[in-house]
Design a protein around this motif. Sequence first.
Motif, mmCIF file in Angstrom:
data_model
loop_
_atom_site.group_PDB
_atom_site.id
_atom_site.type_symbol
_atom_site.label_atom_id
_atom_site.label_comp_id
_atom_site.label_asym_id
_atom_site.label_seq_id
_atom_site.Cartn_x
_atom_site.Cartn_y
_atom_site.Cartn_z
ATOM 1 N N GLY A 3 -14.016 58.668 -12.233
ATOM 2 C CA GLY A 3 -13.069 57.739 -11.640
ATOM 3 C C GLY A 3 -12.209 57.034 -12.668
ATOM 4 O O GLY A 3 -10.995 56.839 -12.465
ATOM 5 N N LEU A 4 -12.785 56.676 -13.806
ATOM 6 C CA LEU A 4 -12.014 56.015 -14.852
ATOM 7 C C LEU A 4 -10.984 56.957 -15.470
ATOM 8 O O LEU A 4 -9.846 56.559 -15.766
ATOM 9 N N VAL A 5 -11.352 58.222 -15.643
ATOM 10 C CA VAL A 5 -10.411 59.197 -16.204
ATOM 11 C C VAL A 5 -9.262 59.454 -15.232
ATOM 12 O O VAL A 5 -8.090 59.545 -15.634
ATOM 13 N N LEU A 6 -9.567 59.566 -13.941
ATOM 14 C CA LEU A 6 -8.518 59.830 -12.964
ATOM 15 C C LEU A 6 -7.621 58.615 -12.729
ATOM 16 O O LEU A 6 -6.448 58.765 -12.376
ATOM 17 N N ALA A 7 -8.159 57.423 -12.904
ATOM 18 C CA ALA A 7 -7.364 56.219 -12.668
ATOM 19 C C ALA A 7 -6.482 55.853 -13.851
ATOM 20 O O ALA A 7 -5.518 55.080 -13.678
ATOM 21 N N ALA A 8 -6.769 56.362 -15.031
ATOM 22 C CA ALA A 8 -6.021 55.953 -16.228
ATOM 23 C C ALA A 8 -4.533 56.289 -16.165
ATOM 24 O O ALA A 8 -3.707 55.455 -16.568
ATOM 25 N N ALA A 43 3.017 58.510 -18.589
ATOM 26 C CA ALA A 43 1.766 57.985 -18.032
ATOM 27 C C ALA A 43 0.702 59.061 -17.913
ATOM 28 O O ALA A 43 -0.458 58.852 -18.280
ATOM 29 N N THR A 44 1.070 60.221 -17.408
ATOM 30 C CA THR A 44 0.079 61.283 -17.214
ATOM 31 C C THR A 44 -0.397 61.859 -18.534
ATOM 32 O O THR A 44 -1.584 62.109 -18.724
ATOM 33 N N ARG A 45 0.530 62.044 -19.466
ATOM 34 C CA ARG A 45 0.163 62.671 -20.739
ATOM 35 C C ARG A 45 -0.734 61.765 -21.574
ATOM 36 O O ARG A 45 -1.693 62.219 -22.196
ATOM 37 N N ILE A 46 -0.430 60.462 -21.590
ATOM 38 C CA ILE A 46 -1.233 59.531 -22.381
ATOM 39 C C ILE A 46 -2.450 59.042 -21.607
ATOM 40 O O ILE A 46 -3.508 58.778 -22.180
ATOM 41 N N GLY A 47 -2.327 58.932 -20.282
ATOM 42 C CA GLY A 47 -3.389 58.325 -19.491
ATOM 43 C C GLY A 47 -4.681 59.110 -19.485
ATOM 44 O O GLY A 47 -5.774 58.524 -19.497
ATOM 45 N N ARG A 48 -4.605 60.423 -19.479
ATOM 46 C CA ARG A 48 -5.837 61.219 -19.408
ATOM 47 C C ARG A 48 -6.721 61.029 -20.635
ATOM 48 O O ARG A 48 -7.902 60.693 -20.501
ATOM 49 N N PRO A 49 -6.219 61.248 -21.867
ATOM 50 C CA PRO A 49 -7.098 60.977 -23.031
ATOM 51 C C PRO A 49 -7.472 59.517 -23.183
ATOM 52 O O PRO A 49 -8.561 59.208 -23.679
ATOM 53 N N LEU A 50 -6.606 58.612 -22.735
ATOM 54 C CA LEU A 50 -6.960 57.198 -22.787
ATOM 55 C C LEU A 50 -8.099 56.890 -21.825
ATOM 56 O O LEU A 50 -9.014 56.115 -22.144
ATOM 57 N N GLY A 51 -8.076 57.500 -20.643
ATOM 58 C CA GLY A 51 -9.181 57.329 -19.708
ATOM 59 C C GLY A 51 -10.482 57.906 -20.236
ATOM 60 O O GLY A 51 -11.564 57.332 -20.035
ATOM 61 N N ILE A 52 -10.395 59.038 -20.923
ATOM 62 C CA ILE A 52 -11.595 59.634 -21.512
ATOM 63 C C ILE A 52 -12.164 58.719 -22.593
ATOM 64 O O ILE A 52 -13.387 58.520 -22.691
ATOM 65 N N LEU A 53 -11.289 58.133 -23.418
ATOM 66 C CA LEU A 53 -11.771 57.214 -24.454
ATOM 67 C C LEU A 53 -12.417 55.974 -23.824
ATOM 68 O O LEU A 53 -13.453 55.491 -24.318
ATOM 69 N N CYS A 54 -11.842 55.460 -22.758
ATOM 70 C CA CYS A 54 -12.447 54.302 -22.079
ATOM 71 C C CYS A 54 -13.796 54.666 -21.476
ATOM 72 O O CYS A 54 -14.753 53.880 -21.534
ATOM 73 N N ALA A 55 -13.899 55.871 -20.886
ATOM 74 C CA ALA A 55 -15.176 56.303 -20.319
ATOM 75 C C ALA A 55 -16.237 56.474 -21.405
ATOM 76 O O ALA A 55 -17.402 56.101 -21.217
ATOM 77 N N VAL A 56 -15.840 57.017 -22.558
ATOM 78 C CA VAL A 56 -16.783 57.181 -23.662
ATOM 79 C C VAL A 56 -17.224 55.816 -24.194
ATOM 80 O O VAL A 56 -18.408 55.604 -24.511
ATOM 81 N N THR A 57 -16.283 54.868 -24.265
ATOM 82 C CA THR A 57 -16.636 53.524 -24.732
ATOM 83 C C THR A 57 -17.609 52.845 -23.780
ATOM 84 O O THR A 57 -18.592 52.216 -24.205
ATOM 85 N N ALA A 58 -17.344 52.952 -22.481
ATOM 86 C CA ALA A 58 -18.249 52.359 -21.498
ATOM 87 C C ALA A 58 -19.627 53.006 -21.545
ATOM 88 O O ALA A 58 -20.661 52.326 -21.465
ATOM 89 N N ALA A 59 -19.655 54.334 -21.680
ATOM 90 C CA ALA A 59 -20.944 55.023 -21.782
ATOM 91 C C ALA A 59 -21.684 54.640 -23.059
ATOM 92 O O ALA A 59 -22.913 54.497 -23.067
ATOM 93 N N GLY A 60 -20.934 54.470 -24.164
ATOM 94 C CA GLY A 60 -21.581 54.049 -25.397
ATOM 95 C C GLY A 60 -22.190 52.667 -25.296
ATOM 96 O O GLY A 60 -23.280 52.411 -25.828
ATOM 97 N N TYR A 61 -21.511 51.769 -24.588
ATOM 98 C CA TYR A 61 -22.078 50.437 -24.382
ATOM 99 C C TYR A 61 -23.348 50.509 -23.543
ATOM 100 O O TYR A 61 -24.337 49.815 -23.823
#
Length: 457
Positions: free
Chosen positions: A311-316, A347-365
């Motif tokens: 959900g975080l990756v798709l919403a980014a 938005a689409t080009r930057i948002g996908r890797p940005l969402g992945i980085l946010c998901a990885v950060t949340a999972a790391g926490y």
Amino acid sequence: MLDLRLTRAARPAVQLRRLLVAAASAGTGFLLLSCLGYALKRPEAAGSGALRLAWCVVPVAATVYLALAVARTDPGTRPRPGLSAIGLGPARLMAVSALVTALSTTLGSLVALSLFLHLRGDLTGLPFDGAAASFLAAGKSLPLAATLTLLAVVPVVATVAVALALRPRDPRPVVRPQRRYLPFVRQAGGPAAGGPATGGPATGGPATGGRTAEVEAAGEGVTSAGEGAPAARGAVIDPRFTPPSLADKADDDKGPGDTPSGLPWAVALLAAGLTAQAYAGRTPPTPAFTFTTVPTGAGLFLLGWLLTAVGLVLAAPGLTHLCGRLLQCARPGALRLLAGRGLMAEATRIGRPLGILCAVTAAGYAVTTLYDAPGRPFGPLSALGALVVAGCAFATLLTVAVETRQGRAETTDALLRLGAPATVLRGAAALRAFALLAFFTPLTLAIAALAAFPLTR
């Protein structure tokens, strides 16, 4: 030979990105070989060994995604005018990109094998006083087939992904004509479809006559519209000549005013994931949840984490588009307008890797919260896996930023020719980065805290 020269004559930044792919492939290959060593050391713990191997899917996916982003930003394999005349068409350039990816990932796999054999003591004796012998099965022979299979996973998957993503496509949109039966064609066309009222021959028989009359009427309508006269009221436009709608366009081809699709579904998945984790936190699973021991009641935890990350990756992309709109609120100046429109367009080009980085950060926490106990130390292999995944996510975001800069190079040159100061362009880039950081940092921390809250109870 020309393909080799294109690969060797790249800039240092391009070679650095390829080395990053090789380093990620080396880390992932070492994790896969460590799973093999654990299986050889403890053959009775087959379930734990299979679970370790299953967790390696995450670094493999991160490495493949990084390799795909690096292949897309390679300037030596980008189609340019004149290359087709010397045999370097789109298909040949795709093959060159796949070959470069295969070489980079294979180099990383060979480095992983050399390091694995060195730590096992198969080359020059046991280093570090045999500290790594416990999980690398030192003293036992490695099965050749299993070793080669594990080392070939990343090169094969990355090469196939690059070949599929960069395959030649027809730039023209595919519009398929709709089949219409004769009564509906007559009703839609009216007198212009051919009949006694127009003075033409009566077409009461086959459907081909109605179809021909419909196309002819469409041609007449287009001709008259081109001459400045309005089209006939009964003319039927052939669907083969109609332009594609906005819904048929890909997200990468949409303009600044088009919102990326999928934001409602992303919010729903994010809410479902957090709800699943909160529901699973009411009854903590026993024994404790770790990477090597997943109890029976931890399935809902894993499902919640997966739904939250997806959900975080798709919403980014949609949230990135929203950042661009917020930058243009309240009578924006040239700087805010340029930064906001740039974010909306990318938005689409930057948002996908940005969402992945946010998901990885949340999972790391969440993982840090999970292992924040004396009885569950964070081992070296877990640290290596976290480093590979986080490093690939961050490197992918930087690579996509470079790709975005290359994509708007013509726009930047046009603005400079029109007299725009270079400081304005740099300020717009800095403002975009600050807006994304200010928007996504609190969001990621909030989602990470909500995802880790059931683990702290």
